[in-house]
Structure formats: structure tokens, C-alpha cells
Design a protein around this motif. Structure first.
Motif, PDB file in Angstrom:
ATOM      1  N   MET A   1     -29.035  -6.422 -20.023  1.00 25.19           N
ATOM      2  CA  MET A   1     -29.195  -6.857 -21.390  1.00 25.19           C
ATOM      3  C   MET A   1     -28.636  -5.781 -22.319  1.00 25.19           C
ATOM      4  O   MET A   1     -28.899  -4.601 -22.119  1.00 25.19           O
ATOM      5  CB  MET A   1     -30.677  -7.109 -21.684  1.00 25.19           C
ATOM      6  N   THR A   2     -27.921  -6.229 -23.302  1.00 26.72           N
ATOM      7  CA  THR A   2     -27.340  -5.288 -24.254  1.00 26.72           C
ATOM      8  C   THR A   2     -28.388  -4.888 -25.299  1.00 26.72           C
ATOM      9  O   THR A   2     -29.391  -5.589 -25.491  1.00 26.72           O
ATOM     10  CB  THR A   2     -26.127  -5.894 -24.975  1.00 26.72           C
ATOM     11  N   ARG A   3     -28.106  -3.802 -25.983  1.00 23.14           N
ATOM     12  CA  ARG A   3     -29.003  -3.303 -27.021  1.00 23.14           C
ATOM     13  C   ARG A   3     -29.203  -4.349 -28.116  1.00 23.14           C
ATOM     14  O   ARG A   3     -30.333  -4.671 -28.487  1.00 23.14           O
ATOM     15  CB  ARG A   3     -28.451  -2.013 -27.620  1.00 23.14           C
ATOM     16  N   ASN A   4     -28.116  -4.886 -28.635  1.00 25.00           N
ATOM     17  CA  ASN A   4     -28.217  -5.853 -29.726  1.00 25.00           C
ATOM     18  C   ASN A   4     -28.951  -7.123 -29.304  1.00 25.00           C
ATOM     19  O   ASN A   4     -29.720  -7.687 -30.081  1.00 25.00           O
ATOM     20  CB  ASN A   4     -26.838  -6.189 -30.285  1.00 25.00           C
ATOM     21  N   LYS A   5     -28.711  -7.565 -28.086  1.00 24.73           N
ATOM     22  CA  LYS A   5     -29.390  -8.761 -27.593  1.00 24.73           C
ATOM     23  C   LYS A   5     -30.900  -8.510 -27.488  1.00 24.73           C
ATOM     24  O   LYS A   5     -31.699  -9.364 -27.878  1.00 24.73           O
ATOM     25  CB  LYS A   5     -28.814  -9.163 -26.235  1.00 24.73           C
ATOM     26  N   LEU A   6     -31.289  -7.352 -26.980  1.00 22.66           N
ATOM     27  CA  LEU A   6     -32.705  -7.006 -26.878  1.00 22.66           C
ATOM     28  C   LEU A   6     -33.338  -6.947 -28.260  1.00 22.66           C
ATOM     29  O   LEU A   6     -34.405  -7.511 -28.488  1.00 22.66           O
ATOM     30  CB  LEU A   6     -32.889  -5.666 -26.159  1.00 22.66           C
ATOM     31  N   TYR A   7     -32.679  -6.275 -29.194  1.00 21.73           N
ATOM     32  CA  TYR A   7     -33.223  -6.134 -30.540  1.00 21.73           C
ATOM     33  C   TYR A   7     -33.375  -7.499 -31.204  1.00 21.73           C
ATOM     34  O   TYR A   7     -34.393  -7.777 -31.843  1.00 21.73           O
ATOM     35  CB  TYR A   7     -32.343  -5.220 -31.387  1.00 21.73           C
TER      36      TYR A   7
ATOM     37  N   MET B   1     -46.160  -6.205 -31.704  1.00 22.96           N
ATOM     38  CA  MET B   1     -45.709  -6.899 -32.909  1.00 22.96           C
ATOM     39  C   MET B   1     -45.656  -5.966 -34.118  1.00 22.96           C
ATOM     40  O   MET B   1     -44.892  -6.202 -35.050  1.00 22.96           O
ATOM     41  CB  MET B   1     -46.627  -8.085 -33.218  1.00 22.96           C
ATOM     42  N   ILE B   2     -46.476  -4.934 -34.110  1.00 23.43           N
ATOM     43  CA  ILE B   2     -46.483  -3.968 -35.212  1.00 23.43           C
ATOM     44  C   ILE B   2     -45.415  -2.903 -35.008  1.00 23.43           C
ATOM     45  O   ILE B   2     -44.625  -2.603 -35.912  1.00 23.43           O
ATOM     46  CB  ILE B   2     -47.872  -3.297 -35.342  1.00 23.43           C
ATOM     47  N   VAL B   3     -45.377  -2.334 -33.814  1.00 17.37           N
ATOM     48  CA  VAL B   3     -44.527  -1.165 -33.548  1.00 17.37           C
ATOM     49  C   VAL B   3     -43.051  -1.524 -33.381  1.00 17.37           C
ATOM     50  O   VAL B   3     -42.186  -0.850 -33.949  1.00 17.37           O
ATOM     51  CB  VAL B   3     -45.034  -0.398 -32.306  1.00 17.37           C
ATOM     52  N   SER B   4     -42.751  -2.568 -32.633  1.00  9.40           N
ATOM     53  CA  SER B   4     -41.349  -2.824 -32.289  1.00  9.40           C
ATOM     54  C   SER B   4     -40.448  -3.125 -33.487  1.00  9.40           C
ATOM     55  O   SER B   4     -39.338  -2.578 -33.545  1.00  9.40           O
ATOM     56  CB  SER B   4     -41.223  -3.894 -31.203  1.00  9.40           C
TER      57      SER B   4
ATOM     58  N   PHE C   1     -34.167   0.803 -27.241  1.00  8.23           N
ATOM     59  CA  PHE C   1     -33.453   0.294 -26.069  1.00  8.23           C
ATOM     60  C   PHE C   1     -33.629   1.234 -24.878  1.00  8.23           C
ATOM     61  O   PHE C   1     -33.870   0.782 -23.759  1.00  8.23           O
ATOM     62  CB  PHE C   1     -31.974   0.111 -26.400  1.00  8.23           C
ATOM     63  N   ASP C   2     -33.530   2.542 -25.121  1.00 11.09           N
ATOM     64  CA  ASP C   2     -33.730   3.523 -24.050  1.00 11.09           C
ATOM     65  C   ASP C   2     -35.148   3.439 -23.491  1.00 11.09           C
ATOM     66  O   ASP C   2     -35.345   3.500 -22.274  1.00 11.09           O
ATOM     67  CB  ASP C   2     -33.449   4.941 -24.549  1.00 11.09           C
ATOM     68  N   PHE C   3     -36.135   3.279 -24.382  1.00  3.71           N
ATOM     69  CA  PHE C   3     -37.521   3.127 -23.942  1.00  3.71           C
ATOM     70  C   PHE C   3     -37.673   1.875 -23.088  1.00  3.71           C
ATOM     71  O   PHE C   3     -38.328   1.896 -22.045  1.00  3.71           O
ATOM     72  CB  PHE C   3     -38.464   3.069 -25.150  1.00  3.71           C
ATOM     73  N   TYR C   4     -37.054   0.783 -23.527  1.00  7.49           N
ATOM     74  CA  TYR C   4     -37.108  -0.473 -22.778  1.00  7.49           C
ATOM     75  C   TYR C   4     -36.532  -0.294 -21.368  1.00  7.49           C
ATOM     76  O   TYR C   4     -37.123  -0.753 -20.389  1.00  7.49           O
ATOM     77  CB  TYR C   4     -36.342  -1.564 -23.535  1.00  7.49           C
ATOM     78  N   LYS C   5     -35.383   0.360 -21.282  1.00  5.15           N
ATOM     79  CA  LYS C   5     -34.754   0.562 -19.967  1.00  5.15           C
ATOM     80  C   LYS C   5     -35.647   1.401 -19.061  1.00  5.15           C
ATOM     81  O   LYS C   5     -35.782   1.109 -17.872  1.00  5.15           O
ATOM     82  CB  LYS C   5     -33.379   1.214 -20.121  1.00  5.15           C
ATOM     83  N   LYS C   6     -36.263   2.464 -19.608  1.00  5.29           N
ATOM     84  CA  LYS C   6     -37.164   3.299 -18.804  1.00  5.29           C
ATOM     85  C   LYS C   6     -38.398   2.511 -18.358  1.00  5.29           C
ATOM     86  O   LYS C   6     -38.827   2.626 -17.211  1.00  5.29           O
ATOM     87  CB  LYS C   6     -37.586   4.537 -19.594  1.00  5.29           C
ATOM     88  N   ALA C   7     -38.956   1.716 -19.259  1.00  7.30           N
ATOM     89  CA  ALA C   7     -40.131   0.913 -18.921  1.00  7.30           C
ATOM     90  C   ALA C   7     -39.792  -0.120 -17.857  1.00  7.30           C
ATOM     91  O   ALA C   7     -40.557  -0.328 -16.910  1.00  7.30           O
ATOM     92  CB  ALA C   7     -40.678   0.234 -20.176  1.00  7.30           C
TER      93      ALA C   7
END
Length: 137
Positions: free
Chosen positions: A1-7, A83-86, A102-108
Motif C-alpha cells: 500500500m502506498t503512503r497516499n492510499k493509506l492516508y 479516530m482522534i490521533v490519526s 506511514f512508517d508507523f503503519y509499516k512497523k505495526a
């Protein structure tokens, strides 16, 4: 998944979540007799799924009723925090031209693929499901 798509996906989910909460609040204020249960699993089996009660739990959380939120469905508190933080985090990334979310998402995602952690998380979902059934949610 790309950064923009995730966001885009996360922001869209947050907007839909806030919209659904607003709709429910307006429907309750009008004292509508609508059956607003959207859980297909519960409609078919009459048993709650592991995520049943998350909407009410998020609503409790946003109204400051943290204990009620956790009691109803602990996943709701997690959803409310997301819902608050993201959105704030993603906006920060856009302003600073970074990709820390995005980096946090990939690590998680990498962490969750660990077999021990995945099994533990599945166990928590099953425990929550049992809890929902026990409460007759």
C-alpha cells in the motif's frame, strides 16, 4: 500500500466514523424507532460479533464515559483513539512533508505478522467475543 492510499483510506474511514456517530446522535435525539443494528452476523445468528457495541463504545468515549466505553467493548476505546490521533498525525505529516504515520503503519504491520503476536491478538478478539456473548450485547 502506498503512503497516499493509506492516508486517504484512514482519513475516509475517520470521516465516515464521525458521520455515522453524528447520524446516530441525531437519530437518537429525534427518538427515532429505527433499528440501527448494522451487524450482519448479529442479524443472522442473533449472537453479537466481536465488534458489536463498538459504535456505542466510541460514543461513550467521546462523551467522557471511559469506563462505560471499556466495559461495553474495549475495541471501541481503541477505535476512538485512532479516530482522534490519526487525522491529526496525517495532517502533521502533510504539513511537514513527512511520512511518520506511514512508517508507523509499516512497523505495526510487520509486528503483527509475528506469529506469537498474531495468535495473542486473535486470542484477545475471541475473549472479547465471549465477553460480548456473556453480556448479551
Amino acid at each position: 500500500m502506498t503512503r497516499n492510499k493509506l492516508y486517504y483510506l484512514v482519513l475516509s474511514a475517520c470521516i465516515l466514523g464521525y458521520s455515522w456517530l453524528l447520524f446516530l446522535k441525531l437519530a437518537v435525539v429525534k427518538k427515532s424507532n429505527l433499528d440501527l443494528t448494522v451487524c450482519l452476523f448479529k442479524r443472522i445468528t442473533s449472537l453479537p460479533c466481536p465488534s458489536c457495541g463498538i459504535t456505542r463504545s466510541v460514543s461513550y468515549f467521546f462523551n467522557g464515559e471511559i469506563i462505560n466505553s471499556l466495559f461495553l467493548n474495549p475495541f471501541g476505546a481503541i477505535a476512538a483513539i485512532i479516530m482522534i490521533v490519526s487525522p491529526v498525525w496525517i495532517i502533521f505529516d502533510f504539513i511537514k512533508k513527512k511520512q511518520s504515520f506511514f512508517d508507523f503503519y509499516k512497523k505495526a504491520e510487520h509486528l503483527i505478522r509475528n506469529k506469537t503476536i498474531a495468535i495473542s491478538l486473535i486470542g484477545l478478539v475471541i475473549l472479547n467475543w465471549i465477553w460480548n456473548i456473556y453480556k448479551h450485547l
